[in-house]
Design an enzyme around this catalytic site. Sequence first.
Site, PDB file in Angstrom:
ATOM      1  N   ALA A 155     -39.004  26.848   6.276  1.00 54.26           N
ATOM      2  CA  ALA A 155     -37.637  27.329   6.085  1.00 54.26           C
ATOM      3  C   ALA A 155     -36.995  26.317   6.985  1.00 54.26           C
ATOM      4  O   ALA A 155     -36.104  25.217   6.840  1.00 54.26           O
ATOM      5  CB  ALA A 155     -36.319  28.176   5.841  1.00 54.26           C
ATOM      6  N   TYR A 156     -37.153  26.710   8.197  1.00 55.03           N
ATOM      7  CA  TYR A 156     -37.153  25.744   9.138  1.00 55.03           C
ATOM      8  C   TYR A 156     -37.090  24.404   9.790  1.00 55.03           C
ATOM      9  O   TYR A 156     -36.811  23.325   9.443  1.00 55.03           O
ATOM     10  CB  TYR A 156     -36.799  26.477  11.211  1.00 55.03           C
ATOM     11  CG  TYR A 156     -36.644  25.850  12.368  1.00 55.03           C
ATOM     12  CD1 TYR A 156     -36.060  25.988  12.557  1.00 55.03           C
ATOM     13  CD2 TYR A 156     -37.506  25.040  12.654  1.00 55.03           C
ATOM     14  CE1 TYR A 156     -34.766  25.297  13.647  1.00 55.03           C
ATOM     15  CE2 TYR A 156     -37.320  23.904  14.134  1.00 55.03           C
ATOM     16  CZ  TYR A 156     -35.705  24.368  14.246  1.00 55.03           C
ATOM     17  OH  TYR A 156     -35.568  24.264  15.930  1.00 55.03           O
ATOM     18  N   CYS A 157     -38.768  24.184   8.547  1.00 60.84           N
ATOM     19  CA  CYS A 157     -39.095  23.053   8.722  1.00 60.84           C
ATOM     20  C   CYS A 157     -38.504  22.002   7.601  1.00 60.84           C
ATOM     21  O   CYS A 157     -37.733  20.783   7.650  1.00 60.84           O
ATOM     22  CB  CYS A 157     -40.647  22.859   8.866  1.00 60.84           C
ATOM     23  SG  CYS A 157     -41.307  22.640   9.968  1.00 60.84           S
ATOM     24  N   SER A 159     -35.057  22.511   7.015  1.00 60.23           N
ATOM     25  CA  SER A 159     -34.215  22.244   6.933  1.00 60.23           C
ATOM     26  C   SER A 159     -33.870  21.151   7.275  1.00 60.23           C
ATOM     27  O   SER A 159     -33.104  20.299   7.678  1.00 60.23           O
ATOM     28  CB  SER A 159     -33.181  23.301   8.352  1.00 60.23           C
ATOM     29  OG  SER A 159     -33.953  23.649   8.998  1.00 60.23           O
TER      30      SER A 159
END
Length: 270
Positions: A155-157, A159
């Site tokens: 999810a971080y990637c 975002s």
Amino acid sequence: MSLIEGRTVLITGGASGIGRIMAAMVLEKGARKLILWDIDSSGLDAAVAELRGVHPEVHGITVDVARTEDVARASGEVWKSFGGVDILINNAGIVVGKYFHEHTHEDIDRTMTINTLAPMHIVLEFLPRMLHKGTGHIVNIASAAGMVANPRMSAYCASKWGVIGWSDSLRLEMERLSPGIKVTTVAPYYIDTGMFAGVKSLIPIIKPQVAARRILRGIERDRIFVRMPFIVNLLPFVRGILPLRLFDFVVGRALRVHSTMDEFTGKTAE
Ligand SMILES: NC(=O)c1ccc[n+]([C@@H]2O[C@H](COP(=O)([O-])OP(=O)(O)OC[C@H]3O[C@@H](n4cnc5c(N)ncnc54)[C@H](O)[C@@H]3O)[C@@H](O)[C@H]2O)c1
């Protein structure tokens, strides 16, 4: 003369980490006014109190950037009290650090909202006036994770991938519509702020002071991209020429990036 001298600077996520360090540095470089936004009101109060010892024109506004109505309220306050901003640094961010199937719906929503959507809404608040004046500098803190996939970071990637696509498109729009408005996209590797506590890395983790200094130098030199350390500059090229499995091997196995998050604890365990 530094391009930061005499400017009004807004830093989101300014209560801790690189936001807090950049805050001190922009004052050293002669910023006229500094506004910090953060969701952490006690951290923000402490940062503002300390920085006011250096410069009286430091102001903090408690904002949850994930709430668009909060962003609109705080932007209105900035307009009314400080007459807008010259340099906007979209720095607030979060990471969850789990396998994707372990995420809750809320984890996904907050990651995407804080890291990707909030910078867009914040820029939308300040850009019309920048366009009217024909000047301004927008800095979006993405991550090297926006250029390379990594386990326990999906999810971080996503975002940060989103931030890079949006931020660099915004740069192209400004070059066409209003070249006096600069856009800098920042993509650092791990920085030792505690956000990624527990990470183990073969590539040296960047010192927060070094990261903050490089970002501000990027603003002063009007850099389109600030990637760090140097090896991150090679990523788009290497990723473009290598077959994906070979790229996975080089980054994941040889440089051991794919196991960096295995002992991640993040800030909660500090
Ligand atoms: N630390 C790293 O390894 C690293 C690497 C690459 C990119 N980045 C990016 O750099 C930026 C700063 O990270 P950092 O390492 O200084 O982390 P940090 O956790 O020290 O700072 C982030 C700040 O953002 C604030 N924040 C979080 N959610 C918010 C919200 N909803 N509204 C307002 N403020 C909020 C936090 O309170 C905190 O003060 C982030 O965007 C991060 O993704 C960090």
